[in-house]
Design an enzyme around this catalytic site. Structure first.
Site, PDB file in Angstrom:
ATOM      1  N   LYS A 174      22.980 -12.867  25.733  1.00 55.41           N
ATOM      2  CA  LYS A 174      21.601 -13.319  25.950  1.00 55.41           C
ATOM      3  C   LYS A 174      21.428 -13.893  27.361  1.00 55.41           C
ATOM      4  O   LYS A 174      20.395 -13.707  27.996  1.00 55.41           O
ATOM      5  CB  LYS A 174      21.223 -14.327  24.858  1.00 55.41           C
TER       6      LYS A 174
ATOM      7  N   TYR B 183      27.805 -13.791  21.254  1.00 53.75           N
ATOM      8  CA  TYR B 183      26.372 -13.496  21.330  1.00 53.75           C
ATOM      9  C   TYR B 183      25.696 -14.164  22.523  1.00 53.75           C
ATOM     10  O   TYR B 183      24.940 -13.520  23.264  1.00 53.75           O
ATOM     11  CB  TYR B 183      25.732 -13.972  20.026  1.00 53.75           C
TER      12      TYR B 183
HETATM   13  P1  NAD Z   1      16.357  -8.359  13.075  1.00 54.82           P
HETATM   14  O1  NAD Z   1      17.745  -8.243  12.555  1.00 54.82           O
HETATM   15  O2  NAD Z   1      15.240  -8.462  12.095  1.00 54.82           O
HETATM   16  O3  NAD Z   1      16.009  -7.165  14.060  1.00 54.82           O
HETATM   17  C1  NAD Z   1      16.961  -6.588  14.887  1.00 54.82           C
HETATM   18  C2  NAD Z   1      16.518  -5.204  15.234  1.00 54.82           C
HETATM   19  O4  NAD Z   1      17.515  -4.597  16.061  1.00 54.82           O
HETATM   20  C3  NAD Z   1      16.384  -4.321  13.992  1.00 54.82           C
HETATM   21  O5  NAD Z   1      15.296  -3.475  14.130  1.00 54.82           O
HETATM   22  C4  NAD Z   1      17.680  -3.558  13.995  1.00 54.82           C
HETATM   23  O6  NAD Z   1      17.609  -2.321  13.331  1.00 54.82           O
HETATM   24  C5  NAD Z   1      17.899  -3.371  15.481  1.00 54.82           C
HETATM   25  N1  NAD Z   1      19.282  -3.061  15.765  1.00 54.82           N
HETATM   26  C6  NAD Z   1      20.374  -3.798  15.466  1.00 54.82           C
HETATM   27  N2  NAD Z   1      21.483  -3.146  15.849  1.00 54.82           N
HETATM   28  C7  NAD Z   1      21.064  -1.979  16.388  1.00 54.82           C
HETATM   29  C8  NAD Z   1      21.727  -0.875  16.953  1.00 54.82           C
HETATM   30  N3  NAD Z   1      23.055  -0.827  17.052  1.00 54.82           N
HETATM   31  N4  NAD Z   1      20.978   0.167  17.386  1.00 54.82           N
HETATM   32  C9  NAD Z   1      19.630   0.147  17.323  1.00 54.82           C
HETATM   33  N5  NAD Z   1      18.946  -0.867  16.779  1.00 54.82           N
HETATM   34  C10 NAD Z   1      19.664  -1.916  16.332  1.00 54.82           C
HETATM   35  O7  NAD Z   1      16.371  -9.615  14.030  1.00 54.82           O
HETATM   36  P2  NAD Z   1      15.314 -10.205  15.075  1.00 54.82           P
HETATM   37  O8  NAD Z   1      15.417 -11.667  14.949  1.00 54.82           O
HETATM   38  O9  NAD Z   1      13.999  -9.565  14.957  1.00 54.82           O
HETATM   39  O10 NAD Z   1      16.024  -9.802  16.442  1.00 54.82           O
HETATM   40  C11 NAD Z   1      15.374  -9.141  17.507  1.00 54.82           C
HETATM   41  C12 NAD Z   1      15.907  -9.679  18.817  1.00 54.82           C
HETATM   42  O11 NAD Z   1      15.513 -11.035  18.943  1.00 54.82           O
HETATM   43  C13 NAD Z   1      17.424  -9.665  18.940  1.00 54.82           C
HETATM   44  O12 NAD Z   1      17.790  -9.214  20.217  1.00 54.82           O
HETATM   45  C14 NAD Z   1      17.797 -11.125  18.781  1.00 54.82           C
HETATM   46  O13 NAD Z   1      18.971 -11.465  19.450  1.00 54.82           O
HETATM   47  C15 NAD Z   1      16.592 -11.785  19.397  1.00 54.82           C
HETATM   48  N6  NAD Z   1      16.432 -13.170  19.012  1.00 54.82           N
HETATM   49  C16 NAD Z   1      16.236 -13.503  17.710  1.00 54.82           C
HETATM   50  C17 NAD Z   1      16.127 -14.839  17.364  1.00 54.82           C
HETATM   51  C18 NAD Z   1      15.937 -15.289  15.953  1.00 54.82           C
HETATM   52  O14 NAD Z   1      16.089 -16.493  15.707  1.00 54.82           O
HETATM   53  N7  NAD Z   1      15.618 -14.408  15.018  1.00 54.82           N
HETATM   54  C19 NAD Z   1      16.173 -15.807  18.357  1.00 54.82           C
HETATM   55  C20 NAD Z   1      16.371 -15.423  19.670  1.00 54.82           C
HETATM   56  C21 NAD Z   1      16.491 -14.097  19.985  1.00 54.82           C
HETATM   57  C1  RM4 Z   2      19.043 -16.938  18.388  1.00 52.46           C
HETATM   58  C2  RM4 Z   2      19.228 -18.407  18.139  1.00 52.46           C
HETATM   59  C3  RM4 Z   2      18.900 -18.656  16.712  1.00 52.46           C
HETATM   60  C4  RM4 Z   2      19.726 -17.754  15.828  1.00 52.46           C
HETATM   61  C5  RM4 Z   2      19.533 -16.324  16.219  1.00 52.46           C
HETATM   62  C6  RM4 Z   2      20.406 -15.388  15.436  1.00 52.46           C
HETATM   63  O1  RM4 Z   2      19.297 -16.552  19.686  1.00 52.46           O
HETATM   64  O2  RM4 Z   2      20.564 -18.768  18.406  1.00 52.46           O
HETATM   65  O3  RM4 Z   2      19.124 -20.009  16.388  1.00 52.46           O
HETATM   66  O4  RM4 Z   2      19.335 -17.948  14.482  1.00 52.46           O
HETATM   67  O5  RM4 Z   2      19.837 -16.170  17.567  1.00 52.46           O
END
Ligand code: NAD
Ligand code: RM4
Length: 256
Positions: free
Chosen positions: A163, A159
């Site tokens: 990023k 992952y």
């Molecule tokens: P989440 O799981 O709630 O949302 C993820 C979204 O991506 C959902 O709408 C899901 O349907 C969509 N998705 C996943 N696989 C897909 C695919 N193959 N095709 C189309 N859509 C797809 O999680 P989130 O935390 O809201 O994540 C959103 C973004 O934020 C991600 O890129 C994640 O890496 C990033 N992010 C999240 C965190 C965290 O701690 N939650 C931290 C840093 C970055």
């Molecule tokens: C983020 C970060 C968070 C983790 C999510 C899934 O990039 O690493 O700690 O919970 O991803």
């Protein structure tokens, strides 16, 4: 109203950070193309989101297509053009993080993660940028990268490179697209409670550790990211490109 009459595409907007961003963009006056995976189980939440956006007085359409498919970006752009007349903002947010140890990482899991998080993003950013160039009025592209672009995770070896790749993509695209007035920036969330880490944070020890690393004293909520996304999308950030914005409650700088 920071995004009056702007047309915004957000991938992975069915829930979590993408959903919160879609609602805030609509509150700020934008029409929204909601990208989602296309899975039938997501359809009802997507329909609810469309209704909420319409209640705010804005328009919304949904496009169900896998983020890793190189054609998906074109489909999203076509929806924005045919329904709203163009694209002003593209937010690449869809992503997965199936926590797994490194030494026995299944090849398929690695490939799926890179394809969903990074390869699809490349083609989608390219499609959005070409449309913005055709329109000739600039635009804003935001990649939802992560604090994990800057630091590692033992269960995230598949992952974190995606990023870091998104952050790098925004830096290079800022150069490639600056001449067209298209700004490209990366948003770096910390640990935000969403479905992506529900299982991981079900471990109370891990959860407490992550919260204790955060100077602001709590894990993030999806809404915490919405304002920063709107800012980067808006004219308030008109001279901001190639930048990365940590939105992590201070977690990254918290060494001691
Ligand atoms: P989440 O799981 O709630 O949302 C993820 C979204 O991506 C959902 O709408 C899901 O349907 C969509 N998705 C996943 N696989 C897909 C695919 N193959 N095709 C189309 N859509 C797809 O999680 P989130 O935390 O809201 O994540 C959103 C973004 O934020 C991600 O890129 C994640 O890496 C990033 N992010 C999240 C965190 C965290 O701690 N939650 C931290 C840093 C970055
Ligand atoms: C983020 C970060 C968070 C983790 C999510 C899934 O990039 O690493 O700690 O919970 O991803």
């Amino acid at each position: 109203m920071l995004l009056t009459d702007k047309n915004v595409i957000i991938t992975g907007a069915s829930r979590g950070i993408g959903r919160a961003a879609a609602l805030e963009c609509a509150r700020q006056g934008a029409n929204v193309v909601i990208g989602y995976s296309g899975s039938p189980s997501s359809r009802s939440t997507v329909d609810e989101l469309i209704k909420e956006i319409e209640t705010l007085g804005q328009r919304a359409v949904a496009v169900g297509a896998p983020a890793g498919d190189p054609e998906t970006g074109e489909l999203l752009v076509e929806a924005a053009v045919s329904n709203f007349g163009g694209v002003d903002v593209f937010v690449n947010n869809a992503g997965i993080c199936p926590f797994h140890s490194f030494l026995d990482m299944p090849r398929e899991l690695y490939l799926e993660t890179v394809n969903t998080n990074l390869n699809g993003a490349f083609f989608a950013v390219q499609a959005a940028a070409n449309q913005m160039k055709r329109q000739g009025r600039g635009g804003a592209i935001i990649a939802v990268s992560s604090i994990s672009a800057l630091v590692g995770g033992g269960m995230q070896t598949h992952y974190t490179p995606t990023k870091a790749g998104l952050l790098s993509l925004m830096q290079s695209c800022a150069i490639a697209l600056g001449p067209y007035g298209i700004r490209c920036n990366a948003l770096l969330p910390g640990t935000i409670e969403t479905d992506i880490n529900k299982d991981d944070l079900a471990d109370q020890g891990k959860r407490d550790y992550m919260a204790s690393r955060t100077p602001l004293g709590r894990l993030g909520r999806p809404e915490d990211l919405a304002g920063p996304i709107v800012f980067l999308a808006s004219e308030m950030a008109q001279y901001v490109t190639g930048a990365s914005l940590l939105v992590d409650g201070g977690m990254y700088v918290n060494l001691q």
